[in-house]
Motif scaffolding. Sequence first.
Motif, PDB file in Angstrom:
ATOM      1  N   LEU A 208       0.827  -1.204   0.000  1.00 11.68           N
ATOM      2  CA  LEU A 208       0.000   0.000   0.000  1.00 11.68           C
ATOM      3  C   LEU A 208       0.862   1.255   0.000  1.00 11.68           C
ATOM      4  CD1 LEU A 208      -2.799  -1.010   2.549  1.00 11.68           C
ATOM      5  CD2 LEU A 208      -3.105  -0.519   0.112  1.00 11.68           C
ATOM      6  N   SER A 209       1.988   1.183   0.701  1.00  8.07           N
ATOM      7  CA  SER A 209       2.896   2.336   0.741  1.00  8.07           C
ATOM      8  C   SER A 209       3.698   2.464  -0.547  1.00  8.07           C
ATOM      9  CB  SER A 209       3.843   2.198   1.939  1.00  8.07           C
ATOM     10  OG  SER A 209       4.817   3.214   1.937  1.00  8.07           O
ATOM     11  N   LEU A 210       4.218   1.331  -1.024  1.00  9.27           N
ATOM     12  CA  LEU A 210       5.097   1.370  -2.198  1.00  9.27           C
ATOM     13  C   LEU A 210       4.369   1.756  -3.482  1.00  9.27           C
ATOM     14  CD1 LEU A 210       7.266  -1.829  -1.545  1.00  9.27           C
ATOM     15  CD2 LEU A 210       8.065   0.548  -1.524  1.00  9.27           C
ATOM     16  N   LYS A 211       3.112   1.390  -3.608  1.00  8.22           N
ATOM     17  CA  LYS A 211       2.423   1.644  -4.876  1.00  8.22           C
ATOM     18  C   LYS A 211       2.164   3.128  -5.121  1.00  8.22           C
ATOM     19  CE  LYS A 211      -2.493   1.220  -3.611  1.00  8.22           C
ATOM     20  NZ  LYS A 211      -3.746   0.462  -3.890  1.00  8.22           N
ATOM     21  N   GLU A 212       2.351   3.956  -4.087  1.00  6.88           N
ATOM     22  CA  GLU A 212       2.193   5.399  -4.248  1.00  6.88           C
ATOM     23  C   GLU A 212       3.512   6.103  -4.550  1.00  6.88           C
ATOM     24  OE1 GLU A 212      -0.757   6.545  -4.355  1.00  6.88           O
ATOM     25  OE2 GLU A 212      -1.732   4.708  -3.642  1.00  6.88           O
ATOM     26  N   ARG A 213       4.611   5.340  -4.599  1.00 11.75           N
ATOM     27  CA  ARG A 213       5.915   5.946  -4.846  1.00 11.75           C
ATOM     28  C   ARG A 213       6.070   6.371  -6.303  1.00 11.75           C
ATOM     29  NH1 ARG A 213       9.570   4.123  -0.819  1.00 11.75           N
ATOM     30  NH2 ARG A 213       8.386   4.053   1.144  1.00 11.75           N
ATOM     31  N   GLU A 214       7.034   7.267  -6.540  1.00 12.69           N
ATOM     32  CA  GLU A 214       7.230   7.834  -7.875  1.00 12.69           C
ATOM     33  C   GLU A 214       7.663   6.793  -8.900  1.00 12.69           C
ATOM     34  OE1 GLU A 214       9.935  11.049  -7.530  1.00 12.69           O
ATOM     35  OE2 GLU A 214       8.539  12.357  -6.433  1.00 12.69           O
ATOM     36  N   PHE A 215       8.488   5.819  -8.478  1.00  5.75           N
ATOM     37  CA  PHE A 215       8.962   4.846  -9.455  1.00  5.75           C
ATOM     38  C   PHE A 215       7.826   3.967  -9.977  1.00  5.75           C
ATOM     39  CE2 PHE A 215       9.385   2.631  -5.414  1.00  5.75           C
ATOM     40  CZ  PHE A 215       8.950   1.334  -5.689  1.00  5.75           C
ATOM     41  N   VAL A 216       6.802   3.742  -9.138  1.00 12.01           N
ATOM     42  CA  VAL A 216       5.640   2.979  -9.598  1.00 12.01           C
ATOM     43  C   VAL A 216       4.808   3.825 -10.552  1.00 12.01           C
ATOM     44  CG1 VAL A 216       3.487   1.856  -8.876  1.00 12.01           C
ATOM     45  CG2 VAL A 216       5.578   1.531  -7.534  1.00 12.01           C
ATOM     46  N   GLU A 217       4.650   5.105 -10.222  1.00  9.83           N
ATOM     47  CA  GLU A 217       3.916   5.996 -11.118  1.00  9.83           C
ATOM     48  C   GLU A 217       4.621   6.112 -12.466  1.00  9.83           C
ATOM     49  OE1 GLU A 217       1.034   7.267 -10.676  1.00  9.83           O
ATOM     50  OE2 GLU A 217       0.765   6.616  -8.595  1.00  9.83           O
ATOM     51  N   ALA A 218       5.960   6.154 -12.436  1.00 12.81           N
ATOM     52  CA  ALA A 218       6.718   6.234 -13.682  1.00 12.81           C
ATOM     53  C   ALA A 218       6.535   4.975 -14.516  1.00 12.81           C
ATOM     54  CB  ALA A 218       8.201   6.455 -13.367  1.00 12.81           C
ATOM     55  N   ALA A 219       6.550   3.821 -13.875  1.00 10.90           N
ATOM     56  CA  ALA A 219       6.352   2.564 -14.598  1.00 10.90           C
ATOM     57  C   ALA A 219       4.951   2.494 -15.190  1.00 10.90           C
ATOM     58  CB  ALA A 219       6.587   1.382 -13.654  1.00 10.90           C
ATOM     59  N   ARG A 220       3.976   2.968 -14.423  1.00  8.68           N
ATOM     60  CA  ARG A 220       2.589   2.963 -14.915  1.00  8.68           C
ATOM     61  C   ARG A 220       2.447   3.910 -16.114  1.00  8.68           C
ATOM     62  NH1 ARG A 220       0.335   4.100 -10.384  1.00  8.68           N
ATOM     63  NH2 ARG A 220      -0.030   1.958  -9.708  1.00  8.68           N
ATOM     64  N   ALA A 221       3.107   5.061 -16.039  1.00  6.04           N
ATOM     65  CA  ALA A 221       3.026   6.033 -17.127  1.00  6.04           C
ATOM     66  C   ALA A 221       3.722   5.533 -18.388  1.00  6.04           C
ATOM     67  CB  ALA A 221       3.644   7.353 -16.681  1.00  6.04           C
ATOM     68  N   SER A 222       4.719   4.664 -18.224  1.00  2.00           N
ATOM     69  CA  SER A 222       5.446   4.133 -19.377  1.00  2.00           C
ATOM     70  C   SER A 222       4.720   2.983 -20.054  1.00  2.00           C
ATOM     71  CB  SER A 222       6.845   3.678 -18.954  1.00  2.00           C
ATOM     72  OG  SER A 222       6.758   2.550 -18.087  1.00  2.00           O
ATOM     73  N   GLY A 223       3.549   2.600 -19.510  1.00  2.00           N
ATOM     74  CA  GLY A 223       2.747   1.557 -20.127  1.00  2.00           C
ATOM     75  C   GLY A 223       2.935   0.172 -19.556  1.00  2.00           C
ATOM     76  N   ALA A 224       3.618   0.050 -18.402  1.00  2.00           N
ATOM     77  CA  ALA A 224       3.819  -1.255 -17.783  1.00  2.00           C
ATOM     78  C   ALA A 224       2.487  -1.814 -17.308  1.00  2.00           C
ATOM     79  CB  ALA A 224       4.788  -1.128 -16.601  1.00  2.00           C
ATOM     80  N   THR A 225       2.328  -3.122 -17.441  1.00  2.00           N
ATOM     81  CA  THR A 225       1.104  -3.781 -16.988  1.00  2.00           C
ATOM     82  C   THR A 225       1.120  -3.908 -15.470  1.00  2.00           C
ATOM     83  OG1 THR A 225       2.067  -5.995 -17.142  1.00  2.00           O
ATOM     84  CG2 THR A 225       1.022  -5.099 -19.135  1.00  2.00           C
ATOM     85  N   SER A 226      -0.037  -4.259 -14.909  1.00  2.00           N
ATOM     86  CA  SER A 226      -0.117  -4.431 -13.457  1.00  2.00           C
ATOM     87  C   SER A 226       0.822  -5.530 -12.979  1.00  2.00           C
ATOM     88  CB  SER A 226      -1.558  -4.759 -13.052  1.00  2.00           C
ATOM     89  OG  SER A 226      -2.419  -3.671 -13.330  1.00  2.00           O
ATOM     90  N   ALA A 227       0.895  -6.635 -13.753  1.00  2.00           N
ATOM     91  CA  ALA A 227       1.778  -7.736 -13.372  1.00  2.00           C
ATOM     92  C   ALA A 227       3.235  -7.286 -13.363  1.00  2.00           C
ATOM     93  CB  ALA A 227       1.595  -8.918 -14.321  1.00  2.00           C
ATOM     94  N   GLN A 228       3.617  -6.490 -14.356  1.00  2.00           N
ATOM     95  CA  GLN A 228       4.988  -5.996 -14.416  1.00  2.00           C
ATOM     96  C   GLN A 228       5.290  -5.068 -13.255  1.00  2.00           C
ATOM     97  OE1 GLN A 228       4.810  -4.344 -18.388  1.00  2.00           O
ATOM     98  NE2 GLN A 228       5.964  -6.050 -19.267  1.00  2.00           N
ATOM     99  N   ILE A 229       4.356  -4.221 -12.911  1.00  2.00           N
ATOM    100  CA  ILE A 229       4.562  -3.293 -11.788  1.00  2.00           C
ATOM    101  C   ILE A 229       4.689  -4.062 -10.476  1.00  2.00           C
ATOM    102  CG2 ILE A 229       3.489  -1.463 -10.428  1.00  2.00           C
ATOM    103  CD1 ILE A 229       2.235  -0.446 -13.033  1.00  2.00           C
ATOM    104  N   VAL A 230       3.805  -5.033 -10.281  1.00  2.00           N
ATOM    105  CA  VAL A 230       3.799  -5.776  -9.020  1.00  2.00           C
ATOM    106  C   VAL A 230       5.074  -6.590  -8.849  1.00  2.00           C
ATOM    107  CG1 VAL A 230       2.689  -7.679  -7.790  1.00  2.00           C
ATOM    108  CG2 VAL A 230       1.291  -5.860  -8.774  1.00  2.00           C
ATOM    109  N   PHE A 231       5.445  -7.350  -9.897  1.00  2.00           N
ATOM    110  CA  PHE A 231       6.544  -8.303  -9.743  1.00  2.00           C
ATOM    111  C   PHE A 231       7.916  -7.743 -10.128  1.00  2.00           C
ATOM    112  CE2 PHE A 231       2.762 -11.026 -10.166  1.00  2.00           C
ATOM    113  CZ  PHE A 231       2.895 -11.763  -9.001  1.00  2.00           C
TER     114      PHE A 231
END
Length: 324
Positions: A208-231
């Motif tokens: 819950l804490s990590l998913k709000e970090r900038e590196f996760v937002e950057a990965a999401r903005a680059s088109g990474a899937t949920s599975a890629q972000i999680v793992f």
Amino acid sequence: MTFTPTNLEVEATPGGDPALEESLASPPASGRRLLRAFLRDVPAVLSSVYILLVILMALLAPLIVQISGWSPYEFDQSAIDPNMGAIPIGPLGGVSAEHWFGVEPGSGRDIFARIVYGAQVSMTVALSATLLTGILGVVLGLLAGYFGGFVDTVISRVMEFLMAFPALIFMIAILSALPSDNRIVLLVLVISLFGWPYLARIIRAQTLSLKEREFVEAARASGATSAQIVFREILPNLRSTIIVMTTLAVPGYIGTEAGLSFLGVGVVPPTPSWGQMIAAAASWYAVDPMYFIIPGSFLFLLVLSFTTLGDRIRALVGSGEARA
């Protein structure tokens, strides 16, 4: 020691232990620096040495027993005195060049051979339950923390449901009702059933804490899937947490297996088990205390070693020395 997974709740819950909370929140240390700090930590090294010796003993049990000359199932009637209530002949429970740790009163079975094969049971159950608990706890905790909503609600309710049970009582009830075939597999499954929520709860909170970090937002903005972000993004940042929690879980599972075997619902005789040996030794303690002391010492030292190792890893991960 309380031999239920519930005892992990005290150590595993953020806020319940400031040292653990600090170590879990700390950034992962350099592997090389952490190794150097670990090798300078005498209690951690000594604990690791004993754990490795027990693991080697379990892995090489057939060879070791062959060298000792006695099977764990072999009776030696010449080593016990039928006129004295079948107690071992000789001092310290029959310790001799032939029987290195003496023999069991009443049966004459070699205690050393049964200790060696009992290590297989303890390590197999504890490590397998830790592995299964780790997989379930990490995956379900990640899913609950990252996706939230309905997924989080379902997983969280299941966790709360299992954590509300008095685990030991239900383990005894379940194992008593099930057939004795493949008892080790059943022990692993039952222990894991009640153990995974405690790790999943920690992983969920961290996610819950990590998913709000900038590196996760950057990965999401680059088109990474949920599975890629999680793992690929979140899971690597949980490495220290997973190592600390699984290391602390192992001694609890060793104690759980021994306790269940002591109560008669664990490993079925004649399969050797340290807890089972301690239970059998209770009625012989007055005339042959070594039969109780030897398996009790091996079990105590193994639990102490894993507990010490887990505490030291937790301290090293969170310490400034490991990060320096």
